[in-house]
Design a protein around this motif. Structure first.
Motif, PDB file in Angstrom:
ATOM      1  N   GLU A  63       0.859  -1.187   0.000  1.00  0.00           N
ATOM      2  CA  GLU A  63       0.000   0.000   0.000  1.00  0.00           C
ATOM      3  C   GLU A  63       0.888   1.228   0.000  1.00  0.00           C
ATOM      4  O   GLU A  63       1.741   1.388   0.882  1.00  0.00           O
ATOM      5  CB  GLU A  63      -0.938  -0.001   1.200  1.00  0.00           C
ATOM      6  N   LEU A  64       0.722   2.111  -0.997  1.00  0.00           N
ATOM      7  CA  LEU A  64       1.526   3.313  -1.159  1.00  0.00           C
ATOM      8  C   LEU A  64       0.676   4.540  -0.861  1.00  0.00           C
ATOM      9  O   LEU A  64      -0.498   4.610  -1.243  1.00  0.00           O
ATOM     10  CB  LEU A  64       2.077   3.414  -2.596  1.00  0.00           C
ATOM     11  N   SER A 114      -4.218  11.779  -3.570  1.00  0.00           N
ATOM     12  CA  SER A 114      -5.545  11.627  -4.151  1.00  0.00           C
ATOM     13  C   SER A 114      -6.233  10.332  -3.731  1.00  0.00           C
ATOM     14  O   SER A 114      -7.322  10.037  -4.191  1.00  0.00           O
ATOM     15  CB  SER A 114      -5.429  11.658  -5.682  1.00  0.00           C
ATOM     16  N   GLY A 115      -5.591   9.546  -2.888  1.00  0.00           N
ATOM     17  CA  GLY A 115      -6.127   8.250  -2.479  1.00  0.00           C
ATOM     18  C   GLY A 115      -5.048   7.200  -2.563  1.00  0.00           C
ATOM     19  O   GLY A 115      -4.353   7.114  -3.577  1.00  0.00           O
ATOM     20  N   ASN A 116      -4.850   6.399  -1.501  1.00  0.00           N
ATOM     21  CA  ASN A 116      -3.741   5.451  -1.464  1.00  0.00           C
ATOM     22  C   ASN A 116      -3.854   4.439  -2.606  1.00  0.00           C
ATOM     23  O   ASN A 116      -4.948   4.115  -3.084  1.00  0.00           O
ATOM     24  CB  ASN A 116      -3.720   4.715  -0.124  1.00  0.00           C
ATOM     25  N   LEU A 117      -2.682   3.930  -3.029  1.00  0.00           N
ATOM     26  CA  LEU A 117      -2.594   2.969  -4.126  1.00  0.00           C
ATOM     27  C   LEU A 117      -2.198   1.614  -3.554  1.00  0.00           C
ATOM     28  O   LEU A 117      -1.149   1.491  -2.892  1.00  0.00           O
ATOM     29  CB  LEU A 117      -1.562   3.429  -5.156  1.00  0.00           C
ATOM     30  N   ILE A 118      -3.017   0.598  -3.778  1.00  0.00           N
ATOM     31  CA  ILE A 118      -2.745  -0.764  -3.278  1.00  0.00           C
ATOM     32  C   ILE A 118      -2.386  -1.629  -4.477  1.00  0.00           C
ATOM     33  O   ILE A 118      -3.187  -1.799  -5.401  1.00  0.00           O
ATOM     34  CB  ILE A 118      -3.954  -1.339  -2.521  1.00  0.00           C
ATOM     35  N   ILE A 119      -1.160  -2.187  -4.479  1.00  0.00           N
ATOM     36  CA  ILE A 119      -0.666  -3.041  -5.559  1.00  0.00           C
ATOM     37  C   ILE A 119      -0.582  -4.476  -5.035  1.00  0.00           C
ATOM     38  O   ILE A 119       0.072  -4.723  -4.010  1.00  0.00           O
ATOM     39  CB  ILE A 119       0.703  -2.571  -6.052  1.00  0.00           C
ATOM     40  N   THR A 120      -1.203  -5.402  -5.709  1.00  0.00           N
ATOM     41  CA  THR A 120      -1.204  -6.814  -5.291  1.00  0.00           C
ATOM     42  C   THR A 120      -0.622  -7.653  -6.423  1.00  0.00           C
ATOM     43  O   THR A 120      -1.017  -7.504  -7.580  1.00  0.00           O
ATOM     44  CB  THR A 120      -2.629  -7.289  -4.973  1.00  0.00           C
ATOM     45  N   MET A 141      -3.036  -6.700  -9.480  1.00  0.00           N
ATOM     46  CA  MET A 141      -4.238  -5.946  -9.159  1.00  0.00           C
ATOM     47  C   MET A 141      -3.845  -4.567  -8.665  1.00  0.00           C
ATOM     48  O   MET A 141      -2.847  -4.411  -7.937  1.00  0.00           O
ATOM     49  CB  MET A 141      -5.069  -6.661  -8.082  1.00  0.00           C
ATOM     50  N   LEU A 142      -4.618  -3.566  -9.069  1.00  0.00           N
ATOM     51  CA  LEU A 142      -4.483  -2.194  -8.580  1.00  0.00           C
ATOM     52  C   LEU A 142      -5.768  -1.830  -7.854  1.00  0.00           C
ATOM     53  O   LEU A 142      -6.852  -1.825  -8.468  1.00  0.00           O
ATOM     54  CB  LEU A 142      -4.230  -1.217  -9.731  1.00  0.00           C
ATOM     55  N   ASN A 143      -5.635  -1.566  -6.520  1.00  0.00           N
ATOM     56  CA  ASN A 143      -6.809  -1.246  -5.698  1.00  0.00           C
ATOM     57  C   ASN A 143      -7.883  -2.324  -5.851  1.00  0.00           C
ATOM     58  O   ASN A 143      -9.063  -2.060  -6.122  1.00  0.00           O
ATOM     59  CB  ASN A 143      -7.376   0.125  -6.077  1.00  0.00           C
ATOM     60  N   LYS A 144      -7.421  -3.578  -5.770  1.00  0.00           N
ATOM     61  CA  LYS A 144      -8.271  -4.770  -5.785  1.00  0.00           C
ATOM     62  C   LYS A 144      -8.933  -5.043  -7.145  1.00  0.00           C
ATOM     63  O   LYS A 144      -9.842  -5.864  -7.245  1.00  0.00           O
ATOM     64  CB  LYS A 144      -9.376  -4.676  -4.706  1.00  0.00           C
ATOM     65  N   LYS A 145      -8.453  -4.374  -8.209  1.00  0.00           N
ATOM     66  CA  LYS A 145      -8.983  -4.616  -9.550  1.00  0.00           C
ATOM     67  C   LYS A 145      -7.881  -5.182 -10.424  1.00  0.00           C
ATOM     68  O   LYS A 145      -6.759  -4.672 -10.410  1.00  0.00           O
ATOM     69  CB  LYS A 145      -9.508  -3.312 -10.167  1.00  0.00           C
ATOM     70  N   HIS A 146      -8.200  -6.230 -11.176  1.00  0.00           N
ATOM     71  CA  HIS A 146      -7.202  -6.883 -12.020  1.00  0.00           C
ATOM     72  C   HIS A 146      -6.687  -5.907 -13.085  1.00  0.00           C
ATOM     73  O   HIS A 146      -7.453  -5.118 -13.647  1.00  0.00           O
ATOM     74  CB  HIS A 146      -7.791  -8.121 -12.698  1.00  0.00           C
ATOM     75  N   THR A 147      -5.411  -6.008 -13.335  1.00  0.00           N
ATOM     76  CA  THR A 147      -4.769  -5.119 -14.309  1.00  0.00           C
ATOM     77  C   THR A 147      -3.547  -5.827 -14.890  1.00  0.00           C
ATOM     78  O   THR A 147      -3.265  -6.994 -14.569  1.00  0.00           O
ATOM     79  CB  THR A 147      -4.364  -3.776 -13.661  1.00  0.00           C
ATOM     80  N   SER A 148      -2.801  -5.135 -15.743  1.00  0.00           N
ATOM     81  CA  SER A 148      -1.599  -5.704 -16.373  1.00  0.00           C
ATOM     82  C   SER A 148      -0.345  -5.203 -15.668  1.00  0.00           C
ATOM     83  O   SER A 148      -0.366  -4.208 -14.931  1.00  0.00           O
ATOM     84  CB  SER A 148      -1.549  -5.312 -17.855  1.00  0.00           C
ATOM     85  N   GLN A 149       0.756  -5.914 -15.911  1.00  0.00           N
ATOM     86  CA  GLN A 149       2.035  -5.499 -15.317  1.00  0.00           C
ATOM     87  C   GLN A 149       2.465  -4.128 -15.846  1.00  0.00           C
ATOM     88  O   GLN A 149       3.030  -3.314 -15.111  1.00  0.00           O
ATOM     89  CB  GLN A 149       3.115  -6.537 -15.617  1.00  0.00           C
ATOM     90  N   LYS A 150       2.179  -3.859 -17.127  1.00  0.00           N
ATOM     91  CA  LYS A 150       2.564  -2.560 -17.696  1.00  0.00           C
ATOM     92  C   LYS A 150       1.853  -1.423 -16.985  1.00  0.00           C
ATOM     93  O   LYS A 150       2.440  -0.362 -16.715  1.00  0.00           O
ATOM     94  CB  LYS A 150       2.237  -2.536 -19.191  1.00  0.00           C
TER      95      LYS A 150
END
Length: 1112
Positions: free
Chosen positions: A115-116, A120-126, A139-148
């Motif tokens: 958690e960073l 504007s709102g903390n960023l959670i990287i999983t 995942m970014l803020n509990k939402k699936h995303t890509s490594q890029k």
């Protein structure tokens, strides 16, 4: 160690949840800024099945975080979690190249959540890691995303886990004595409790601070780039890359300009030689006319002779044909290869012709567009000139109005003051006579002045021509000096010193030979450079031994320059004759000795004749190469040159056998630029004479101007007197009439006012319309230029292919010729017999008909026409005499080789090409100037902020070292200010007072010294750093206690400052009685098979026991 509980978040326990999973304290991330966190700081790290952890959460503080724990407990696992959780590469950690290796053994997957802080709102990287396929899910803020997307988000927060200036992990290694271990035990870094006791007797666990060594191994250039990315403004590294790109393009443009200038000069020289070819063409035509007349008479004389010879020639030809057929069958494979190459050459040559036509068409279109642009520019100038005329006309009108008003006032005043008059006619006539005399004298002086101006213009034209030629010669010498400076900087430095101190030497001292040697023909420069070693080409030549010793004492001993010097022989050898006359060598294809190919001062030529026998080394042609075996055998010369090779001949002292070796000649590098010394001296004398002539003309013109000034003053006086007398002679009526006339004129001028504003608006509109047309024409012009460039490149590629195939064909033909000398002789004999047979057969069968056709006779007519009879009468009557005369005329005509009707066309075409090349060179030069301006602007934007940044780093770095009673400094290092890819940051340190500052390298300093230097450099970046946190893992392991205490104090003082970011300091042990700060956060790692479960651990009981131990 006393740890009072002054803050609730002073420490969190990091425990292994093998027996139970404890709920960690809640994160205070929503109030990050109030707690001192900066944008991008780490608020929480959660690890599940990661390396040594089942489940654990870490809550670091906003300033310095001390992570303490025994070896093997999992301190570096937290570092790995930070790196991998923020999309870092496994290569940064050095533990394993596959991300699946970081999942705890026995588990199929593991995860890291970070958690960073963000305003504007903390960023959670999983990141969830799968062992089976070695893949990761993000995942970014509990939402699936890509490594890029994760990498972009991390980059926006200025986090660089791959930058050693921000992220410095450790690499551990286990060294075992394998010969003493039981075979059933598998050596691993994660050991079971029973195995650890066994291994303690045989295993030395070494923590190798490999990343510290990597930091020291970083080159100055890499360190600069890492520092720019870490602490510099975002645009600083972009400016640096932009500068490097600009510099590369600038070098390319400089090379293109040089190549085009050289090609242009060669084209001019080649076209100058064509003038002689045009004259020779007409001489050849006269010989060809006489040959034509001889050939018309010859058929009448040779008919009877040819018929008798025909039968014998036929028989010989048939015999030779059979022999030639058998020889050709043996050579058929080579001939098939030659025909194959020829079939490949034909389409390439056809394509080259088509490309040439396309280039010619594009060039013509470019010229048309250029003419249109010139016409539009002239149209704009005409419009502006019309406006200027209107403005001038209006100004003149206003001026005339003012002048007329003044005249009216003067006339009215004069009318009022007019008194009695007397007769002034005689006085006026006397004044007129004297004025006429003055005008005659002024006209005479003006004629003389006009003649002097014309003479001065001619003298100035000649002076400018001579100065331009002198600058051209100076530019050639400058090119040679630039090559010397580029290749041999020490020699160039010594050359500048010599030019400033020539008066210190008694005898002649010559600059390096490559500057004073002048090759008469640049094509022969390769022979000179191949014969004279490079060390002598850059050597200074002295006449006296004492001068050479004085020179070497200064430049080699005092200035520490690496230069070469030679001394000329006492007795001059420059005019030493060769061992044999050149005329005896010409049959072998030799055309000169080396000495005759270049000019040099007397002492330099004497040295070269004495040392390298340039007076006795002949230079040959391709003819020499073709008969090289005969040349070596018959001439027995030690060294010879052919067109492209150098041959060295030696004779064995034992067997008397002759051994030869050859080597290919390399293209010339230094002697291609030629400067005629005699022409330079004559040019200087002509310049001095032209300057004297201009000065003489100026003096004469000044005298005439003075006389004209005197006459002008006298003329003005007389005209004023005449005006006064004329005015006295006038009458009141005339004055009144004049006043009335002037008033009418004034009213007329006031009515003729011009509206300049409307005219200016109309002019601007016309110019705008013409400029729009110019833009359209320029676009078409650029398109044609691009087409021409593309076609030219294609033509060059085809030319290269054609050259390769031609070379292959030549080689095959050479092999074919060399393989059978007998076939050559047979072909020559057969060709001659076939030619004779064909000639005789044609002569016998059609000689009369051919003679009739040549003489334009009617069929059946046998008498020579009357118009040819007279011409034939002036020619020989016998066949031998006709042949002799015909051969003589043909020989003379053949002397004019390479001439045709296209000579004049070729000459004019090259003139047009030279003009186009001059324009291209100007365009490239302008582009180069633009690039240099861009470089200067980019350099100003990049270098000044960089110097300020390095000065700030150096100030902090030096302060840290002074506080440790040591010395250190950081500076911006560059060998060449213009080579932007060579800039770097240099770190120099000194740990003992008896030594000097030395650059930080992986070899000069000890491991502890490198650790201290690395740590202090990173601390110097702390207050300047744009990155939100910094990680340093076990960097204090190689330090001695004194340095470790000093470094720890600096880390605490710096990392706990006001304007610093988050800092992670990982260590397995700490010294006693260290100084701590309130802003620190100490994280104790309790993990391992002998640790208490979380539900049994009591922090308060641990502190009570620690206090009791401190009580005496």
């Amino acid at each position: 160690m006393d740890l009072p509980q002054k803050r609730k978040r002073i420490s969190y326990e990091l425990t292994n949840s093998q027996t139970s999973s404890r709920e960690a304290a809640p994160s205070s991330s929503t109030n990050g800024q109030a707690g001192g966190f900066v944008e991008g700081s780490i608020l929480r790290i959660t690890m599940r099945n990661f390396l040594t952890y089942d489940h654990s959460e870490v809550f670091p503080g906003p300033k310095l975080n001390m992570i303490v724990g025994a070896n093997g407990t999992g301190k570096s696992s937290i570092v790995c979690a930070i790196c991998l959780g923020l999309a870092g590469k496994t290569a940064v950690l050095g533990r394993g190249d596959k991300v699946g290796l970081y999942v705890k053994r026995g588990c199929s997957k593991g995860s890291v959540e970070i958690e960073l802080y963000r305003a504007s709102g903390n960023l959670i990287i999983t990141r969830e890691i799968q062992v089976e396929n070695n893949q990761s899910t993000w995942m970014l803020n509990k939402k699936h995303t890509s490594q890029k997307a994760v990498e972009e988000a991390v980059k926006e927060l200025h986090i660089q886990v791959g930058n050693l200036c921000q992220f410095l992990p450790q690499v551990s290694a286990v060294v075992t004595i394998t010969s003493l271990l039981p075979r059933s035990i598998n050596c691993q870094t994660n050991l079971r409790p029973a195995q650890e006791l066994f291994y303690e007797q045989f295993v030395f666990y070494l923590v190798l601070q490999e990343k510290v060594g990597e930091f020291a191994k970083m080159s100055k250039i890499e360190l600069l780039e890492a520092t720019e990315k870490s602490v510099g403004p975002p645009e600083m590294y972009e400016f640096h890359c932009e500068l490097k790109t600009f510099r590369s393009k600038e070098r390319d443009l400089e090379n293109v300009c040089k190549e085009k200038a050289n090609f242009l000069e060669k084209a001019r020289q080649r076209n100058e030689r064509n003038k002689l070819d045009v004259e020779r063409y007409y001489m050849k035509k006269r010989h060809l006319d006489r040959i034509q007349m001889l050939e018309k008479k010859k058929p009448w004389v040779e008919y009877e002779t040819a018929r008798k010879e025909l039968e014998g020639v036929k028989k010989e030809r048939e015999e030779m044909k059979k022999k030639l057929k058998s020889l050709k069958e043996a050579q058929e494979p080579l001939l098939r290869k030659i025909r194959s190459v020829e079939s490949q050459l034909q389409p390439i040559e056809q394509q080259m012709k088509e490309l040439t036509a396309g280039i010619r068409d594009a060039t013509q279109k470019c010229k048309q567009k250029h003419d249109q642009l010139e016409y539009r520019n002239k149209e704009v100038d005409d419009i502006r000139q019309d406006l200027s005329l209107k403005q001038t006309e209006e100004a003149d009108r206003q001026k005339r109005i003012g002048h007329t008003q003044l005249m009216i006032k003067d006339l009215q005043k004069e009318l009022q003051n007019m008194g009695s008059m007397e007769d002034v006619t005689p006085q006026i006539e006397a004044v007129n006579a004297e004025l006429r005399k003055i005008q005659e004298e002024k006209a005479k002086l003006e004629g003389e002045m006009s003649d002097l101006r014309r003479d001065k213009d001619e003298a100035f034209g000649e002076l400018n021509r001579l100065q331009n030629r002198q600058r051209s010669l100076d530019d050639m010498m400058k090119v040679k000096e630039d090559k010397l400076r580029t290749r041999f900087r020490d020699t160039y430095t010594a050359l500048k010193w010599l030019r400033d101190n020539r008066d210190r030497f008694e005898g002649n001292v010559y600059e390096p030979m490559m500057l004073v040697i002048n090759v008469r023909d640049s094509r022969h420069a390769k022979y000179i450079e191949s014969h004279i070693p490079l060390n002598d080409l850059r050597a200074f030549v002295f006449q006296r031994q004492e001068d050479m010793e004085k020179f070497m004492t200064e430049v080699r001993d005092t200035q520490r320059l690496r230069v070469n010097t030679v001394i000329a022989p006492e007795e001059s050898c420059s005019r030493r004759p060769p061992s044999r006359p050149l005329e005896t060598l010409k049959p072998y294809g030799f055309f000169s000795y080396l000495r005759e190919l270049f000019d040099a001062p007397e002492e330099v030529m004497s040295y070269l004749c004495y040392q390298y026998k340039v007076n006795d080394v002949p230079v040959g042609t391709e003819k020499t190469k073709s008969m090289i075996e005969m040349v070596i055998r018959e001439l027995q010369m030690r060294m010879i040159y052919t067109a492209e090779e150098k041959y060295t001949v030696k004779k064995s002292n034992y067997s008397s056998n002759v051994v030869s070796s050859n080597s290919a000649l390399r293209p010339s590098q230094f002697l291609t630029m030629t400067v005629d010394a005699d022409e330079r001296r004559q040019l200087e004398e002509q310049l001095r004479a032209a300057q004297r002539q201009v000065q003489s003309i100026d003096q004469r013109m000044a005298a005439i101007r003075e006389q004209q000034a005197k006459l002008d003053r006298r003329d003005n006086e007389l005209r004023a007197n005449k005006k006064k007398l004329s005015e006295l002679k006038g009458k009141k009526r005339q004055l009144e009439q004049k006043i009335s006339t002037k008033q009418d004129s004034l009213r007329q001028m006031e009515q003729n006012e011009i509206n300049l504003q409307a005219i200016e608006e109309e002019t601007n509109a016309k110019i705008a319309a013409v400029n729009n047309k110019k833009v359209a024409i320029m676009e078409e012009y650029l398109g044609h230029m691009q087409m021409k460039a593309r076609l030219s490149m294609e033509k060059v590629y085809l030319a290269l292919q054609s050259a390769g195939l031609s070379a292959e064909k030549t080689k095959l033909e050479t092999d074919c010729r060399d393989s059978s000398a007998e076939l050559k002789r047979a072909e020559v004999v057969y060709t001659k017999l076939d030619q004779v047979k064909n000639n005789l057969l044609t002569t016998c069968k059609t000689l009369m008909r051919r003679a009739s056709e040549i003489c334009n006779m009617t069929p059946g007519e046998t008498a020579v026409p009357e118009e040819l009879h007279q011409a034939f009468s002036q020619l020989p009557d016998t066949l031998d005499e006709i042949d002799a005369m015909l051969n003589e005329e043909k020989t003379r005509a053949e002397c004019f080789t390479g001439l045709s009707d296209a000579v004049v066309e070729e000459y004019n075409r090259r003139e047009r090409e030279i003009q186009n090349m001059e324009k291209e060179l100007d365009d490239k030069t302008n582009a180069l100037t633009t690039y240099r301006q861009n470089i200067a602007e980019a350099k100003e934007r990049w270098l000044n902020p960089l110097k300020q940044l390095v000065d700030q780093i150096n100030e902090r770095f030096s302060d840290f070292f002074r506080s440790m009673q040591c010395a250190g400094e950081v500076d911006l290092h560059s060998e060449n200010e213009e080579e932007y890819d060579k800039y770097g940051i240099r770190i120099r340190v000194k740990f003992r007072s008896s030594t000097q500052l030395h650059e930080l390298t992986p070899h000069h300093q000890s491991g502890g010294e490198r650790s201290v230097s690395t740590m202090l450099y990173l601390m110097s970046l702390q207050e300047l750093n744009r990155c939100p946190f910094r990680v340093v893992d076990e960097i204090n392991q190689g330090m001695d206690p004194v340095n470790e205490r000093r470094v720890f104090d600096i880390v605490v003082r710096t990392a706990c400052g006001v304007n610093t970011s988050q800092y992670f300091f990982i260590t397995p042990k700490l010294l006693q009685n260290l100084k701590y700060a309130e802003q620190m956060t100490i994280l104790c790692v309790h993990n391992g098979p002998y640790m208490l479960p979380p539900h049994k651990w009591s922090e308060k009981a641990f502190i009570r026991r620690a206090k009791r131990r401190q009580i005496p």
